[in-house]
Design a protein around this motif. Structure first.
Motif, PDB file in Angstrom:
ATOM      1  N   GLU A  49       0.815  -1.219   0.000  1.00  0.00           N
ATOM      2  CA  GLU A  49       0.000   0.000   0.000  1.00  0.00           C
ATOM      3  C   GLU A  49       0.848   1.268   0.000  1.00  0.00           C
ATOM      4  O   GLU A  49       0.321   2.353  -0.256  1.00  0.00           O
ATOM      5  N   GLU A  50       2.146   1.145   0.258  1.00  0.00           N
ATOM      6  CA  GLU A  50       3.021   2.308   0.375  1.00  0.00           C
ATOM      7  C   GLU A  50       3.873   2.560  -0.858  1.00  0.00           C
ATOM      8  O   GLU A  50       4.599   3.550  -0.909  1.00  0.00           O
ATOM      9  N   ILE A  51       3.820   1.664  -1.845  1.00  0.00           N
ATOM     10  CA  ILE A  51       4.744   1.757  -2.979  1.00  0.00           C
ATOM     11  C   ILE A  51       4.020   2.018  -4.286  1.00  0.00           C
ATOM     12  O   ILE A  51       2.810   1.821  -4.390  1.00  0.00           O
ATOM     13  N   ASP A  52       4.788   2.463  -5.287  1.00  0.00           N
ATOM     14  CA  ASP A  52       4.215   2.621  -6.620  1.00  0.00           C
ATOM     15  C   ASP A  52       4.987   1.835  -7.672  1.00  0.00           C
ATOM     16  O   ASP A  52       4.689   1.938  -8.856  1.00  0.00           O
ATOM     17  N   LEU A  53       5.971   1.019  -7.236  1.00  0.00           N
ATOM     18  CA  LEU A  53       6.680   0.107  -8.130  1.00  0.00           C
ATOM     19  C   LEU A  53       7.287  -1.025  -7.302  1.00  0.00           C
ATOM     20  O   LEU A  53       7.885  -0.762  -6.258  1.00  0.00           O
ATOM     21  N   LEU A  67       3.268 -12.415  -7.256  1.00  0.00           N
ATOM     22  CA  LEU A  67       3.528 -11.024  -6.888  1.00  0.00           C
ATOM     23  C   LEU A  67       2.591 -10.076  -7.624  1.00  0.00           C
ATOM     24  O   LEU A  67       2.107  -9.093  -7.050  1.00  0.00           O
ATOM     25  N   GLU A  68       2.316 -10.372  -8.881  1.00  0.00           N
ATOM     26  CA  GLU A  68       1.361  -9.547  -9.635  1.00  0.00           C
ATOM     27  C   GLU A  68      -0.032  -9.657  -9.024  1.00  0.00           C
ATOM     28  O   GLU A  68      -0.770  -8.670  -8.980  1.00  0.00           O
ATOM     29  N   VAL A  76      -0.011  -1.407  -8.775  1.00  0.00           N
ATOM     30  CA  VAL A  76       1.439  -1.306  -8.644  1.00  0.00           C
ATOM     31  C   VAL A  76       2.080  -2.211  -9.688  1.00  0.00           C
ATOM     32  O   VAL A  76       1.856  -3.426  -9.674  1.00  0.00           O
ATOM     33  N   PRO A  77       2.850  -1.647 -10.617  1.00  0.00           N
ATOM     34  CA  PRO A  77       3.527  -2.502 -11.595  1.00  0.00           C
ATOM     35  C   PRO A  77       4.596  -3.368 -10.918  1.00  0.00           C
ATOM     36  O   PRO A  77       5.231  -2.942  -9.949  1.00  0.00           O
ATOM     37  N   VAL A  78       4.747  -4.568 -11.447  1.00  0.00           N
ATOM     38  CA  VAL A  78       5.754  -5.511 -10.954  1.00  0.00           C
ATOM     39  C   VAL A  78       6.696  -5.792 -12.116  1.00  0.00           C
ATOM     40  O   VAL A  78       6.268  -6.248 -13.174  1.00  0.00           O
TER      41      VAL A  78
END
Length: 102
Positions: A49-53, A67-68, A76-78
């Motif tokens: 929830e804290e990341i954008d990548l 993970l996806e 969030v892209p993986v």
């Protein structure tokens, strides 16, 4: 830089710690204000929830679908880090890889 909060995962978080540090150094040299944290793959849900990548060590390719599945609801892209860049801990190369992600 499009991504401000990046999580980099490997099996235990050890090698990704060195990689994250090198990415932060490369980002600072370019004047980018980004946060790059390194953690083990078991901690992804704690940070999603804290990341954008989400960047993933190439040796965890087999976990990509899982993970996806965790990241997709949060948009969030993986991405798998290129093997050569990860193996040489090349923060500049990974930063350039990140710049190409849309």
């Amino acid at each position: 830089m499009k991504f401000k909060n990046v999580l980099l995962v490997c099996g235990t978080g050890a090698s990704s710690g060195f990689m994250a540090k090198n990415i932060r150094v490369a980002a600072k040299e370019k004047g980018y204000d980004i946060s790059v944290k390194a953690r083990g793959d078991a901690e992804v849900e704690d940070f999603i929830e804290e990341i954008d990548l989400l960047l993933v060590g190439p040796h965890l390719q087999y976990m990509l679908n899982d993970l996806e599945g965790i990241a997709n609801p949060y948009h969030v892209p993986v991405k798998i880090i290129p093997k050569d860049a990860y193996g040489s801990l090349d923060g500049v190369a990974v930063l350039e890889f990140m710049e190409e992600i849309e």
